[in-house]
Every structure is written in structure tokens, then in C-alpha cells.
Design an enzyme around this catalytic site. Structure first.
Site, mmCIF file in Angstrom:
data_model
loop_
_atom_site.group_PDB
_atom_site.id
_atom_site.type_symbol
_atom_site.label_atom_id
_atom_site.label_comp_id
_atom_site.label_asym_id
_atom_site.label_seq_id
_atom_site.Cartn_x
_atom_site.Cartn_y
_atom_site.Cartn_z
ATOM 1 N N ASP A 13 26.161 -48.100 -42.616
ATOM 2 C CA ASP A 13 25.272 -48.962 -43.407
ATOM 3 C C ASP A 13 23.868 -48.399 -43.556
ATOM 4 O OD1 ASP A 13 27.416 -50.772 -43.568
ATOM 5 O OD2 ASP A 13 26.898 -51.587 -41.611
ATOM 6 N N LYS A 16 24.463 -45.067 -47.706
ATOM 7 C CA LYS A 16 25.190 -43.910 -48.256
ATOM 8 C C LYS A 16 25.579 -44.142 -49.706
ATOM 9 C CE LYS A 16 28.208 -44.402 -44.982
ATOM 10 N NZ LYS A 16 27.542 -45.394 -44.103
ATOM 11 N N ASN A 38 37.296 -50.532 -44.730
ATOM 12 C CA ASN A 38 36.360 -50.949 -43.664
ATOM 13 C C ASN A 38 34.920 -50.667 -44.099
ATOM 14 O OD1 ASN A 38 36.955 -48.201 -43.567
ATOM 15 N ND2 ASN A 38 36.855 -48.036 -41.349
ATOM 16 N N GLY A 40 31.602 -50.623 -46.562
ATOM 17 C CA GLY A 40 30.994 -51.567 -47.502
ATOM 18 C C GLY A 40 29.731 -50.948 -48.024
ATOM 19 N N HIS A 41 29.721 -50.640 -49.290
ATOM 20 C CA HIS A 41 28.537 -50.027 -49.887
ATOM 21 C C HIS A 41 27.968 -50.972 -50.937
ATOM 22 C CE1 HIS A 41 29.992 -46.412 -48.017
ATOM 23 N NE2 HIS A 41 31.043 -46.365 -48.783
ATOM 24 N N GLN A 223 31.597 -44.794 -43.038
ATOM 25 C CA GLN A 223 31.169 -44.936 -41.641
ATOM 26 C C GLN A 223 30.076 -43.908 -41.309
ATOM 27 O OE1 GLN A 223 34.872 -44.908 -42.234
ATOM 28 N NE2 GLN A 223 34.286 -46.960 -42.802
ATOM 29 N N THR A 300 32.326 -57.688 -43.726
ATOM 30 C CA THR A 300 32.765 -58.854 -42.959
ATOM 31 C C THR A 300 31.720 -59.965 -42.928
ATOM 32 O OG1 THR A 300 31.886 -57.830 -40.964
ATOM 33 C CG2 THR A 300 34.217 -57.455 -41.433
ATOM 34 N N ARG A 302 29.296 -60.128 -41.044
ATOM 35 C CA ARG A 302 28.766 -60.295 -39.690
ATOM 36 C C ARG A 302 27.300 -59.881 -39.642
ATOM 37 N NH1 ARG A 302 32.953 -56.789 -36.161
ATOM 38 N NH2 ARG A 302 32.963 -55.548 -38.052
ATOM 39 N N PRO A 303 26.460 -60.615 -38.862
ATOM 40 C CA PRO A 303 25.087 -60.142 -38.682
ATOM 41 C C PRO A 303 25.135 -58.785 -37.997
ATOM 42 C CG PRO A 303 25.455 -62.259 -37.558
ATOM 43 C CD PRO A 303 26.774 -61.816 -38.085
ATOM 44 N N LEU A 331 12.570 -47.460 -45.601
ATOM 45 C CA LEU A 331 11.235 -47.355 -45.019
ATOM 46 C C LEU A 331 10.415 -48.596 -45.365
ATOM 47 C CD1 LEU A 331 9.308 -45.472 -43.441
ATOM 48 C CD2 LEU A 331 8.506 -44.600 -45.655
HETATM 49 P P1 GDP Z 1 26.368 -47.843 -46.751
HETATM 50 O O1 GDP Z 1 27.522 -48.480 -46.077
HETATM 51 O O2 GDP Z 1 25.812 -46.690 -45.977
HETATM 52 O O3 GDP Z 1 26.641 -47.498 -48.193
HETATM 53 O O4 GDP Z 1 25.187 -48.925 -46.752
HETATM 54 P P2 GDP Z 1 25.294 -50.508 -47.095
HETATM 55 O O5 GDP Z 1 25.426 -50.661 -48.563
HETATM 56 O O6 GDP Z 1 26.301 -51.161 -46.221
HETATM 57 O O7 GDP Z 1 23.879 -51.002 -46.576
HETATM 58 C C1 GDP Z 1 22.685 -50.481 -47.065
HETATM 59 C C2 GDP Z 1 21.892 -51.597 -47.769
HETATM 60 O O8 GDP Z 1 20.564 -51.183 -47.909
HETATM 61 C C3 GDP Z 1 22.364 -51.930 -49.160
HETATM 62 O O9 GDP Z 1 22.232 -53.314 -49.353
HETATM 63 C C4 GDP Z 1 21.414 -51.161 -50.072
HETATM 64 O O10 GDP Z 1 21.217 -51.789 -51.339
HETATM 65 C C5 GDP Z 1 20.161 -51.225 -49.265
HETATM 66 N N1 GDP Z 1 19.246 -50.072 -49.420
HETATM 67 C C6 GDP Z 1 19.553 -48.756 -49.518
HETATM 68 N N2 GDP Z 1 18.433 -48.010 -49.531
HETATM 69 C C7 GDP Z 1 17.398 -48.878 -49.412
HETATM 70 C C8 GDP Z 1 15.966 -48.728 -49.309
HETATM 71 O O11 GDP Z 1 15.429 -47.627 -49.332
HETATM 72 N N3 GDP Z 1 15.230 -49.880 -49.193
HETATM 73 C C9 GDP Z 1 15.800 -51.122 -49.162
HETATM 74 N N4 GDP Z 1 15.015 -52.184 -49.026
HETATM 75 N N5 GDP Z 1 17.131 -51.288 -49.237
HETATM 76 C C10 GDP Z 1 17.908 -50.188 -49.351
HETATM 77 P P1 IMO Z 2 30.098 -48.095 -43.944
HETATM 78 O O1 IMO Z 2 30.837 -47.031 -44.691
HETATM 79 C C1 IMO Z 2 29.430 -50.126 -40.142
HETATM 80 C C2 IMO Z 2 32.824 -50.330 -37.379
HETATM 81 C C3 IMO Z 2 33.410 -51.703 -37.095
HETATM 82 C C4 IMO Z 2 33.884 -51.500 -35.662
HETATM 83 C C5 IMO Z 2 34.385 -50.063 -35.681
HETATM 84 C C6 IMO Z 2 35.886 -49.927 -35.864
HETATM 85 O O2 IMO Z 2 29.781 -49.309 -44.721
HETATM 86 O O3 IMO Z 2 28.921 -47.531 -43.218
HETATM 87 P P2 IMO Z 2 37.492 -50.254 -37.948
HETATM 88 O O4 IMO Z 2 37.784 -51.474 -38.787
HETATM 89 O O5 IMO Z 2 36.973 -49.094 -38.730
HETATM 90 O O6 IMO Z 2 38.639 -49.874 -37.060
HETATM 91 O O7 IMO Z 2 36.308 -50.718 -36.947
HETATM 92 O O8 IMO Z 2 33.712 -49.426 -36.740
HETATM 93 N N1 IMO Z 2 32.755 -49.967 -38.803
HETATM 94 C C7 IMO Z 2 31.621 -49.940 -39.511
HETATM 95 N N2 IMO Z 2 30.363 -50.299 -39.184
HETATM 96 N N3 IMO Z 2 29.674 -49.617 -41.364
HETATM 97 C C8 IMO Z 2 30.930 -49.232 -41.712
HETATM 98 O O9 IMO Z 2 31.205 -48.597 -42.869
HETATM 99 C C9 IMO Z 2 31.984 -49.423 -40.783
HETATM 100 N N4 IMO Z 2 33.305 -49.168 -40.788
HETATM 101 C C10 IMO Z 2 33.751 -49.494 -39.569
HETATM 102 O O10 IMO Z 2 32.425 -52.713 -37.190
HETATM 103 O O11 IMO Z 2 32.801 -51.557 -34.774
HETATM 104 MG MG MG Z 3 28.140 -50.327 -45.367
#
Ligand code: GDP
Ligand code: IMO
Ligand code: MG
Length: 428
Positions: A13, A16, A38, A40-41, A223, A300, A302-303, A331
Site C-alpha cells: 500500500d 504502487k 489480495n 488493492g491499488h 504486495q 478488505t 481493515r484499518p 509526503l
Molecule cells: P498500492 O497497493 O501500493 O497500489 O497502494 P494503495 O492504492 O493500496 O494505497 C495507496 C493510497 O495512497 C491510494 O489511495 C493512493 O491514491 C494514495 N496515494 C498515492 N500516492 C499518494 C501521495 O503522494 N499523496 C497522497 N495523499 N496519497 C497518495
Molecule cells: P498491495 O499490492 C498490504 C498481507 C495480508 C496478510 C498477508 C498475507 O495492495 O500492496 P495473503 O492474503 O496475501 O495470503 O495475506 O499479506 N497483504 C497485503 N498487505 N497490501 C497488499 O497488497 C497485501 N497483500 C497481502 O494483509 O498480512
Molecule cells: Mg494496496
């Protein structure tokens, strides 16, 4: 510079999806090489927000060829739900190609994921419950189902029989669940076969040809380093290779085709699920960071657990992945802090560790040794050059850069596609 890998530095998270999307307009191919739904982007384009789980984020850029590589595990229902949702919003997804060697997540993998977690009790991993671990376990055990098996009903039936043989004993006798029939699994899988047929091919060949032709290929990791099955905080990890090496094995190109390794790292740290997290905050500062950064799981809900930036983790990820460039995200979320703590080393039962300890128990016992940096109060979300950042924000970035053994090439200052400061072009 045609082969560019994107990997998460921390526990996922990091943003990416946004980084892939940012490169999207200038790339020809985006391939997802590990994990499944698993991930979530969240990607924000103008006023539109997209949440992707299984599809590579490159699917959002018109003209990009999106690929699901052999290293991915695919839940077919999720695949078609996601495609239909994007089509309904007017996106063309017809360029998606799926590796004939990618493994399939079935109903029994999802069931086993959930019941296994329940049995672990206090030792639970906190998985996403999507069947990821059991699907990879079947792959390694050589009883998995691959995309190509969908096109030969006899073979598919034999393989499902083989896979269910042991699993039904387990489900019924150990987990007190009902047995799953071969017919229900085969019928479900076959219902997708005709729609899949045009997408399934030798994606390693496609990507190899593209690289030979000088086209730009982005390898999008799901991940992150600390969740990698080999290099993460085992057993609190996912079941795939989320580090840069996985980009080669998970997509079928040679490691010498990976020219640039881009690590995505948040300006603080988050984690979902169980496992060690030395800089974790349990106080109101943690609450502040969670609500300001919207740190709730895309998959999910989850917090997310939150904490300060952990420099040894970034240094570790730089080494394990061979990171050439970092993208420092979020940042802007730190704006308003009087001082910003950063973990520079660990204290493990009285001993100072400069690097991530190799011993799992040591990492569980690690407490952060913090250094404090000056904060800033100015809104930085509209800064587009490094010089436009307040001096304290510049100092913070430079300090993180000095501690990470690699350069910070891009800085995220907001969720939008263009809310970035580019210091070094990732495609140069
Ligand atoms: P990923 O799993 O690595 O693709 O990341 P997620 O999408 O799960 O979580 C990243 C969150 O941060 C998303 O809601 C993006 O829209 C947000 N995000 C990404 N870059 C920035 C940033 O530079 N500033 C802010 N405020 N949000 C960002
Ligand atoms: P992105 O690509 C954050 C975590 C789960 C759990 C562990 C194993 O959005 O960064 P799994 O279902 O893969 O067997 O769970 O890995 N996990 C992630 N945590 N971002 C993810 O993906 C994750 N994918 C799996 O919360 O701790
Ligand atoms: Mg994610």
C-alpha cells in the site's frame, strides 16, 4: 531503458498503482508478475477513482497492453467482475493477455484460506482470505490448475479430482466442512473458458518480443519486500515473490531484461495483518496518521496499522531488490507535524542493530531508535518542483535519501496522477 520493475519497499500500500499509472502513458506493456486479488491499488485520475485488485494498473492507460503473468494466481470470477466494471465505465480492456501458465484460485482455495486462519487462532497471519496461500501451495505441491487446463475438459477434471482427493478429507474430517464435488468446481471453471480463450497465450514470448523491439515494459509488483515469501517477515508474509527477482520468474523474461528497479516507499509506514512492525504507533499520533492518510485497506477495508518511517527497512529493500530509484509517496500527509520521527536503527534487548535483523525473534523484539526532523505547516500538494517544497520538507527527503543508499527520484504530494515532483525521470 525498456524493462522497469515496480516493487513495494515496506508492507504494501505504498502507492504502487499510482506509480505504474504515472508511467502508463509512456509505456507499451504493464505486466503483473506476482500475487492475485489480495492486492488493492487505488488510482485517482482527474475526478475518477479506480480500485483495482487483480488487473495491473496499466489497464487504465489507453494504448497500454496489460498482461497477467505466469507468477500470478487468478480468481476467474474476480477477473471478469473487474473487467466488466471497467468496461461499464467506458474503458477498453480488450488488450488484456493472461499467461497460459498462471495458476487458478478456486472455491476450495478460498475456503481453505479462511478455515486455516481460524485454526491458527492467535497465530493467524491475517490474510486477505482470497485463497492466495492455498493456491500457491498447490502450485508448489504440483497439484495446481493452470489457465491452459481450462481448454481440455478431461485434463481439467483429472486435475480437480487429484486436488480435491486430499482436500476433501481435510475439509470434512479436520475442519468439519462439507466436501466439495469435482462437478461443481469443473462446471464453475468451464463457465469462463470461452471468454478466456482469446486472452490466454504465451505471455513470456509476447514480452520477450516486445523487449527485443525496444518497447517499454513495466513489471508491476503486488504486495512488497517485507511481505515477500523469502525476504519478508516470514511467516507473516504473502505466498509469492514480491521482490524484483520475482519480476523475471513471474513473467518469463530473463533477469538481464530488468533495467531499472523502482522501489515505492511511503513517507511513513503501514501494515495490514499480523507480524512485527517496529515503528508501529498505538497512540493518538497513530490515529492522526491513519485518518489523515486514509489508511484503510482497499481490499478488505481493515484499518491499516501505522507507524513512522523505518530507514533500515528501506535500506534492506534497496539491497534485496537492487533498487535504482525510489518513489517517496504521501509526503503531503506529514504536513502539520511539528517534528517528524524516523527510525534510524533498532534496539533489540539492549543491542543496537543498524540493519534489519536476520533472526525473526530479534525483529519481533526490535524497538525503534528514533531521530527527529523538523516538520512544516505549508500545504505542499501543489508543489511540482523540489525547490517549491518548504526547506524542512526538502531536508526530510534528503535525510531519507541519505539513509536509503539510493536516490529518491519522484515525490508524491497528493493522490492525483499528476501530484508528483519528478527529480529524475524514471524512463531515462
Ligand atoms: P498500492 O497497493 O501500493 O497500489 O497502494 P494503495 O492504492 O493500496 O494505497 C495507496 C493510497 O495512497 C491510494 O489511495 C493512493 O491514491 C494514495 N496515494 C498515492 N500516492 C499518494 C501521495 O503522494 N499523496 C497522497 N495523499 N496519497 C497518495
Ligand atoms: P498491495 O499490492 C498490504 C498481507 C495480508 C496478510 C498477508 C498475507 O495492495 O500492496 P495473503 O492474503 O496475501 O495470503 O495475506 O499479506 N497483504 C497485503 N498487505 N497490501 C497488499 O497488497 C497485501 N497483500 C497481502 O494483509 O498480512
Ligand atoms: Mg494496496
Amino acid at each position: 531503458m525498456p524493462g522497469i520493475v515496480i516493487v513495494g519497499v515496506q508492507w504494501g500500500d505504498e502507492g504502487k498503482g499510482k506509480a505504474t499509472d504515472l508511467l502508463g502513458e509512456r509505456t507499451d506493456w504493464v505486466v503483473k508478475f506476482n500475487g492475485g486479488n489480495n492486492a488493492g491499488h487505488t488510482v485517482v485520475i482527474g475526478d475518477e477513482k479506480y480500485a483495482l485488485h487483480l488487473l495491473p494498473s496499466g489497464i487504465l492507460s489507453p494504448g497500454v497492453n496489460a498482461v497477467i503473468g505466469n507468477g500470478v494466481v487468478v480468481d476467474l470470477e474476480v477477473l471478469f467482475d473487474e473487467l466488466e466494471a471497467l468496461n461499464a465505465r467506458g474503458l477498453d480492456t480488450s488488450r488484456l493477455r493472461v499467461s497460459a501458465n498462471a495458476h487458478i484460485i478456486t472455491q476450495y482455495h478460498r475456503t481453505l484460506d479462511k478455515v486455516t486462519e481460524r485454526f491458527l487462532g492467535k497465530r493467524m497471519i491475517g490474510t486477505t482470505g482470497r485463497g492466495i496461500g492455498p493456491a500457491y501451495a498447490d502450485k508448489i505441491n504440483r497439484v495446481g490448475l493452470r489457465m491452459q487446463d481450462l481448454f481440455d475438459e478431461n485434463i481439467l477434471r483429472q486435475k480437480v479430482e487429484g486436488a480435491l482427493d486430499q482436500k476433501n478429507h481435510l475439509l470434512v474430517k479436520v475442519f468439519n466442512r462439507r466436501a466439495i464435488t469435482v462437478d461443481e468446481v469443473v462446471d464453475d471453471l468451464l463457465s469462463y473458458a470461452e471468454r478466456l480463450r482469446p486472452m490466454v497465450c504465451d505471455t513470456g514470448l509476447l514480452l520477450g518480443d516486445a523487449l527485443d523491439a525496444g518497447e517499454v515494459v513495466v513489471f508491476e509488483g503486488g504486495q512488497a519486500t517485507m511481505l515477500d515469501v523469502d525476504h519478508g517477515t516470514y511467516p507473516f508474509v504473502t505466498s509469492s515473490s514480491a521482490t524484483a527477482g520475482g519480476a523475471a520468474t513471474g513473467s518469463g523474461v530473463g533477469p538481464n531484461r530488468l533495467d531499472r528497479i523502482v522501489g515505492i516507499v511511503k513517507a511513513y509506514t503501514t501494515r495490514v495483518g499480523s507480524g512485527p512492525f517496529p515503528t508501529e504507533l498505538f497512540d493518538e499520533q497513530g490515529e492522526w496518521l491513519r485518518s489523515r492518510g486514509f489508511e484503510f485497506g482497499t481490499t478488505t477495508g481493515r484499518p491499516r496499522r501505522v507507524g513512522w518511517y523505518d530507514a533500515p527497512v528501506t535500506r534492506y529493500a534497496t539491497r534485496i531488490n537492487g533498487i535504482t530509484d525510489l518513489v517517496l509517496t504521501k509526503l503531503d500527509i506529514l504536513t502539520g507535524l511539528e517534528r517528524i520521527p524516523v527510525c534510524v536503527a533498532y534496539d533489540v534487548d539492549g543491542t543496537r542493530f543498524e540493519e534489519v535483523p536476520v533472526n525473526q525473534s530479534d525483529f519481533h523484539h526490535a524497538t525503534p531508535i528514533l531521530e527527529y526532523f523538523r516538520g512544516w505547516t505549508e500545504d505542499i500538494s501543489s508543489a511540482r518542483t523540489f525547490e517549491e517544497l518548504p526547506a524542512a520538507a526538502q531536508d526530510y527527503v534528503l535525510a531519507l535519501e541519505a539513509m536509503s543508499n539510493t536516490r529518491i527520484s519522484v515525490i508524491g504530494v497528493g493522490p492525483g496522477r499528476d501530484a508528483v515532483i519528478v527529480r529524475h525521470d524514471l524512463l531515462d
